[in-house]
Design an enzyme around this catalytic site. Structure first.
Site, PDB file in Angstrom:
ATOM      1  N   HIS A  23       1.315   5.363   6.458  1.00 51.94           N
ATOM      2  CA  HIS A  23       0.859   6.026   5.245  1.00 51.94           C
ATOM      3  C   HIS A  23       0.870   7.185   5.036  1.00 51.94           C
ATOM      4  CE1 HIS A  23      -1.329   2.052   5.191  1.00 51.94           C
ATOM      5  NE2 HIS A  23      -0.614   1.600   4.041  1.00 51.94           N
TER       6      HIS A  23
ATOM      7  N   ASP B 235      -3.423   6.262  11.886  1.00 50.78           N
ATOM      8  CA  ASP B 235      -2.244   5.883  10.701  1.00 50.78           C
ATOM      9  C   ASP B 235      -1.282   6.672  10.680  1.00 50.78           C
ATOM     10  OD1 ASP B 235      -1.189   4.891   8.358  1.00 50.78           O
ATOM     11  OD2 ASP B 235      -2.852   5.069   6.980  1.00 50.78           O
TER      12      ASP B 235
ATOM     13  N   SER C  14       0.757  -1.260   0.023  1.00 50.46           N
ATOM     14  CA  SER C  14       0.015   0.018  -0.010  1.00 50.46           C
ATOM     15  C   SER C  14       0.881   1.254  -0.087  1.00 50.46           C
ATOM     16  CB  SER C  14      -1.048  -0.142   1.388  1.00 50.46           C
ATOM     17  OG  SER C  14      -0.136  -0.295   2.449  1.00 50.46           O
TER      18      SER C  14
END
Length: 273
Positions: free
Chosen positions: A255, A252, A31
């Site tokens: 990312h 998160d 990702s």
């Protein structure tokens, strides 16, 4: 790192498309690769404007977007480990010495690889049951050793099957995360949720990830035609660059926001190309 010294320009999307006319660029990895892919698409879309003829398709594990006026295709191929996971009678086997997706990859003109995020996954998030290496199947093994073996298999594939005259090959490097405040001199912080500014300074208190050292060793010994996009240090400084609590799936700090840090990664790719 002479290219860092010589960068005097910002990302120019139209120039990028003109110089890459008729080419296919493929991001290959997890990702974080998708993060990089999304960033590049946004930069290029901003350059051509909303009325440009852009087509797309997705057939897992490949997603593809083409800027038709220029014949430039930007793709992302999702693979967590680069090497294979296969379903067998005893379960899902991570095969460190097997790489079967290469026939799809080598069709592209620019390959940008990445893997690291999933190598320490355990429990329900671990997508394999056993590891196979050198013909032997085990329940588990030292994950950094497994990472090294998997990278070595990938490096051998690049050296064997990729023509460096036709195809430019990059490895994205190790993207850092920010869950341990001690790394940026805030021992009480357990995530990036309260961070609103970059780390102030030209050095970072946290150490260089061991995974980056392993990656550099493998590239130096077995994949010398691959250029390293060494994005680790510049990304470490951006403790404020993550979605944090604004990711609907939870905190998160792995990312990156778009626009944001991946735009800088793509500027480096642009300069290298």
């Amino acid at each position: 790192y002479d290219f860092f010294i010589n960068i005097v320009c910002r990302f120019d999307g139209l120039d990028f498309l003109k110089k890459m006319k008729g080419k296919t660029i493929m991001f290959i990895g997890d990702s974080v690769s998708a993060n990089n892919w999304q960033s590049l698409l946004c930069l290029l879309h901003q350059a051509v404007g909303p009325r440009s003829n852009i087509t797309s398709f997705t057939k897992d594990p490949l997603s593809s977007v083409t800027f038709q006026e220029y014949g430039v295709t930007i793709q992302v191929f999702t693979t967590h480990y680069l090497v294979d996971i296969e379903n067998e009678k005893n379960g899902r086997v991570l095969k460190l010495d097997s790489l079967k997706n290469g026939a799809i990859w080598k069709q592209a003109d620019v390959l940008i690889f990445n893997t690291w995020l999933w190598w320490y996954r355990r429990g329900p998030k671990q997508p394999w049951d056993y590891i196979q290496s050198d013909g032997k199947i085990v329940n588990d093994m030292d994950r950094m050793a497994a990472f090294r073996i998997g990278l070595t298999t990938w490096a051998k594939w690049v050296s064997t099957y990729v023509n460096p005259i036709k195809t430019k090959v990059f490895f994205q490097g190790i993207s850092p995360f920010h869950y341990h405040g001690v790394e940026w001199n805030e021992p009480g912080a357990t995530n990036c949720g309260a961070e609103t500014t970059p780390f102030n300074g030209s050095t970072y208190p946290g150490e260089e990830p061991l995974a980056l050292k392993v990656l550099k060793e493998v590239l130096f010994s077995g994949a010398k035609s691959v250029k390293l996009l060494d994005i680790t240090f510049l990304s470490q400084l951006r403790k404020n660059g993550h979605p944090s609590k604004y990711n609907k799936f939870g905190m998160d700090c792995t990312h990156w926001c778009v626009s944001g840090v991946p735009d800088t990664w793509n500027t480096i790719i642009y300069a290298q190309l």
